[in-house]
Scaffold this active site. Structure first.
Site, PDB file in Angstrom:
ATOM      1  N   HIS A   1      -1.442   0.384  -9.579  1.00  0.00           N
ATOM      2  CA  HIS A   1      -2.135  -0.289  -9.040  1.00  0.00           C
ATOM      3  C   HIS A   1      -2.874  -1.613  -9.713  1.00  0.00           C
ATOM      4  O   HIS A   1      -3.925  -1.802  -9.793  1.00  0.00           O
ATOM      5  CB  HIS A   1      -3.361   0.234  -8.025  1.00  0.00           C
ATOM      6  CG  HIS A   1      -3.857  -0.469  -6.769  1.00  0.00           C
ATOM      7  ND1 HIS A   1      -4.052   0.296  -5.603  1.00  0.00           N
ATOM      8  CD2 HIS A   1      -3.913  -1.850  -6.948  1.00  0.00           C
ATOM      9  CE1 HIS A   1      -4.393  -0.976  -4.832  1.00  0.00           C
ATOM     10  NE2 HIS A   1      -4.372  -1.917  -5.342  1.00  0.00           N
TER      11      HIS A   1
ATOM     12  N   ARG B   1       0.933  -1.090   0.013  1.00  0.00           N
ATOM     13  CA  ARG B   1       0.035  -0.006   0.137  1.00  0.00           C
ATOM     14  C   ARG B   1       0.852   1.243  -0.015  1.00  0.00           C
ATOM     15  O   ARG B   1       2.015   1.312   0.504  1.00  0.00           O
ATOM     16  CB  ARG B   1      -0.859  -0.018   1.345  1.00  0.00           C
ATOM     17  CG  ARG B   1      -2.020  -0.843   1.225  1.00  0.00           C
ATOM     18  CD  ARG B   1      -3.097  -0.424   0.309  1.00  0.00           C
ATOM     19  NE  ARG B   1      -4.304  -1.218   0.061  1.00  0.00           N
ATOM     20  CZ  ARG B   1      -4.592  -2.395  -0.844  1.00  0.00           C
ATOM     21  NH1 ARG B   1      -3.641  -2.650  -1.789  1.00  0.00           N
ATOM     22  NH2 ARG B   1      -5.749  -3.092  -0.608  1.00  0.00           N
TER      23      ARG B   1
HETATM   24  P1  NDP Z   1      -2.142 -11.780   4.601  1.00  0.00           P
HETATM   25  O1  NDP Z   1      -3.143 -11.361   5.535  1.00  0.00           O
HETATM   26  O2  NDP Z   1      -2.541 -13.061   3.769  1.00  0.00           O
HETATM   27  O3  NDP Z   1      -0.658 -11.858   4.885  1.00  0.00           O
HETATM   28  C1  NDP Z   1      -0.197 -10.484   5.637  1.00  0.00           C
HETATM   29  C2  NDP Z   1       1.172 -10.788   6.104  1.00  0.00           C
HETATM   30  O4  NDP Z   1       1.708  -9.598   6.786  1.00  0.00           O
HETATM   31  C3  NDP Z   1       1.180 -12.085   7.007  1.00  0.00           C
HETATM   32  O5  NDP Z   1       2.224 -12.758   7.061  1.00  0.00           O
HETATM   33  C4  NDP Z   1       1.464 -11.324   8.416  1.00  0.00           C
HETATM   34  O6  NDP Z   1       2.082 -11.702   9.539  1.00  0.00           O
HETATM   35  C5  NDP Z   1       2.093  -9.996   7.997  1.00  0.00           C
HETATM   36  N1  NDP Z   1       2.078  -8.959   8.958  1.00  0.00           N
HETATM   37  C6  NDP Z   1       1.099  -8.049   9.115  1.00  0.00           C
HETATM   38  N2  NDP Z   1       1.521  -7.207  10.126  1.00  0.00           N
HETATM   39  C7  NDP Z   1       2.750  -7.207  10.235  1.00  0.00           C
HETATM   40  C8  NDP Z   1       3.662  -6.673  11.182  1.00  0.00           C
HETATM   41  N3  NDP Z   1       3.165  -5.636  12.003  1.00  0.00           N
HETATM   42  N4  NDP Z   1       4.738  -7.095  11.223  1.00  0.00           N
HETATM   43  C9  NDP Z   1       5.223  -8.289  10.553  1.00  0.00           C
HETATM   44  N5  NDP Z   1       4.456  -8.666   9.597  1.00  0.00           N
HETATM   45  C10 NDP Z   1       3.300  -8.303   9.492  1.00  0.00           C
HETATM   46  O7  NDP Z   1      -2.209 -10.715   3.327  1.00  0.00           O
HETATM   47  P2  NDP Z   1      -2.043 -10.903   1.747  1.00  0.00           P
HETATM   48  O8  NDP Z   1      -0.777 -11.748   1.605  1.00  0.00           O
HETATM   49  O9  NDP Z   1      -3.473 -11.531   1.016  1.00  0.00           O
HETATM   50  O10 NDP Z   1      -2.051  -9.609   1.131  1.00  0.00           O
HETATM   51  C11 NDP Z   1      -1.104  -8.574   1.572  1.00  0.00           C
HETATM   52  C12 NDP Z   1      -1.173  -7.124   1.043  1.00  0.00           C
HETATM   53  O11 NDP Z   1      -0.844  -6.923  -0.551  1.00  0.00           O
HETATM   54  C13 NDP Z   1      -2.841  -6.567   1.068  1.00  0.00           C
HETATM   55  O12 NDP Z   1      -3.000  -6.235   2.450  1.00  0.00           O
HETATM   56  C14 NDP Z   1      -2.638  -5.466   0.162  1.00  0.00           C
HETATM   57  O13 NDP Z   1      -2.216  -4.221   0.774  1.00  0.00           O
HETATM   58  C15 NDP Z   1      -1.871  -5.829  -0.765  1.00  0.00           C
HETATM   59  N6  NDP Z   1      -2.279  -5.972  -2.100  1.00  0.00           N
HETATM   60  C16 NDP Z   1      -1.932  -5.296  -3.350  1.00  0.00           C
HETATM   61  C17 NDP Z   1      -2.450  -5.762  -4.416  1.00  0.00           C
HETATM   62  C18 NDP Z   1      -2.011  -4.826  -5.498  1.00  0.00           C
HETATM   63  O14 NDP Z   1      -2.328  -5.191  -6.706  1.00  0.00           O
HETATM   64  N7  NDP Z   1      -1.022  -4.169  -5.408  1.00  0.00           N
HETATM   65  C19 NDP Z   1      -3.384  -6.756  -4.626  1.00  0.00           C
HETATM   66  C20 NDP Z   1      -3.923  -7.409  -3.538  1.00  0.00           C
HETATM   67  C21 NDP Z   1      -3.064  -7.274  -2.215  1.00  0.00           C
HETATM   68  P3  NDP Z   1       1.430 -13.017  10.242  1.00  0.00           P
HETATM   69  O15 NDP Z   1       1.614 -14.177   9.202  1.00  0.00           O
HETATM   70  O16 NDP Z   1       1.889 -13.303  11.502  1.00  0.00           O
HETATM   71  O17 NDP Z   1      -0.087 -12.878  10.319  1.00  0.00           O
HETATM   72  C1  OXD Z   2      -6.498  -5.872  -2.892  1.00  0.00           C
HETATM   73  C2  OXD Z   2      -5.821  -4.765  -4.208  1.00  0.00           C
HETATM   74  O1  OXD Z   2      -6.053  -5.430  -1.823  1.00  0.00           O
HETATM   75  O2  OXD Z   2      -6.598  -4.841  -5.302  1.00  0.00           O
HETATM   76  O3  OXD Z   2      -7.359  -6.599  -3.220  1.00  0.00           O
HETATM   77  O4  OXD Z   2      -5.168  -3.881  -3.851  1.00  0.00           O
END
Ligand code: NDP
Ligand code: OXD
Length: 314
Positions: free
Chosen positions: A277, A229
């Site tokens: 994006h 993000r």
């Molecule tokens: P998940 O919730 O599956 O994974 C998030 C990961 O981040 C987990 O491993 C979690 O740790 C870790 N995490 C969260 N907070 C912290 C912290 N404070 N310190 C360390 N690690 C942390 O999310 P997704 O993989 O599904 O998606 C990730 C992000 O990708 C979305 O939230 C979105 O912002 C972005 N995204 C962007 C897109 C784009 O097109 N640009 C499309 C889709 C998503 P833990 O394993 O311990 O819970």
């Molecule tokens: C999502 C994205 O979070 O598209 O799915 O960024």
């Protein structure tokens, strides 16, 4: 069940799929069925970027299905009712796209494509490349969730040593991927990563995490890939790190203001690649399938697949 639907950008196709797949439920189109008849009977919503007054009359709402992986926008929505269960997408076709995006950025950095492009513009036949183009590039992934772990596996298959960082301890999907967790392990995780990919959710704990201090923990000349993000990044810190050479370049997909304003310095920066994006888009069939499965699970009294923890913000 009465389900209110609003997904910004949908031309009617997605709503139509839900209506076909779940004929036992009544779908209400926010765009064409306002004023809402009996809004108090609406118990579920499917949303992507809902308008500000979306939740105003929904006093009976019990569950919201986010048509996205990230829920930061939704959690910041001023009208979001408390105590409503939020369910989000997990992968839904995005993991593979994200792996391709990260691989593209990693190759761009490793093979010094930025430098070669600059030479091309000068019509300079630059055959000499820095040793790092043929050396092993270690990649660090912030986030070991649905997307981060898939990206890690894909990069590992391509021969890159991978470090992955998460909040809690996670099992490595492959013994070539080293797992780290928690704030205390952050500097050890960063050390040696020539490429850093941010796949964290945006939460209070991760806002601004891509900052000067973190960049200084990377080897000189590291490359940043941010499809997480926009607010993960402190923009001025990136510009300074590029200026000093602490970072050699960045591939950015997300921005604190989207669309990126026309006068933003990132647009013309020679070491920044911008995508609007589009790193990974939720695929329609996969996303509809996942939400349909979740609604059917709830109908049966079972738990849906991926419930958001409001306290941790993802
Ligand atoms: P998940 O919730 O599956 O994974 C998030 C990961 O981040 C987990 O491993 C979690 O740790 C870790 N995490 C969260 N907070 C912290 C912290 N404070 N310190 C360390 N690690 C942390 O999310 P997704 O993989 O599904 O998606 C990730 C992000 O990708 C979305 O939230 C979105 O912002 C972005 N995204 C962007 C897109 C784009 O097109 N640009 C499309 C889709 C998503 P833990 O394993 O311990 O819970
Ligand atoms: C999502 C994205 O979070 O598209 O799915 O960024």
């Amino acid at each position: 069940m009465n389900i209110l639907f609003y997904c910004q950008g949908d031309d009617g196709q997605v709503l139509q799929s839900f209506r076909q797949r779940l004929p036992q439920h009544r779908f209400i189109d926010w765009n064409s069925e306002r004023p809402l008849a009996e809004p108090e009977l609406i118990t579920a919503a499917i949303v992507w970027m809902p308008p500000e007054d979306f939740f105003d009359q929904l006093v009976g709402l019990k569950q919201i299905h986010a048509f996205s992986a990230g829920v930061d926008h939704l959690l910041q929505h001023p009208g979001l009712p408390e105590d409503v269960t939020i369910i989000r997408l997990q992968d839904a076709g995005m993991a593979q796209q994200m792996a391709e995006y990260a691989l593209y950025g990693t190759l761009h950095s490793q093979r010094q494509m930025g430098q070669l492009r600059k030479s091309q513009r000068r019509r300079h036949w630059q055959r000499e490349v820095k040793a790092s183009a043929t050396a092993v590039t270690q990649v660090g992934i912030l986030g070991a969730g649905a997307l981060g772990l898939h990206v890690a596996s894909r990069l590992s298959l391509n021969g890159y040593p991978v470090h992955c960082w998460s909040r809690s301890a996670r099992q490595s999907p492959d013994d070539r991927i080293r797992m780290f967790h928690g704030q205390d392990a952050l500097s050890e995780f960063l050390a040696g990563c020539q490429v850093l990919v941010c796949l964290l959710p945006l939460t209070d704990a991760t806002r601004g995490i891509l900052n000067q201090q973190l960049f200084e923990g990377l080897p000189q000349g590291a490359f940043l890939i941010n499809p997480g993000r926009g607010n993960h990044l402190v923009e001025n810190d990136l510009l300074s790190a590029l200026e000093t050479g602490q970072l050699s370049g960045a591939l950015l997909d997300v921005f604190s203001t989207e669309p990126l304003p026309e006068n933003h310095p990132f647009w013309d920066h020679p070491d920044i690649l911008i995508t609007p994006h589009v790193a990974a888009q939720s695929l329609e069939d996969e996303s509809v399938n996942q939400i349909v499965d979740d609604i059917e699970a709830i109908d049966r009294g079972d738990a849906p697949s991926c419930v958001v923890c409001r306290q941790s913000g993802y």
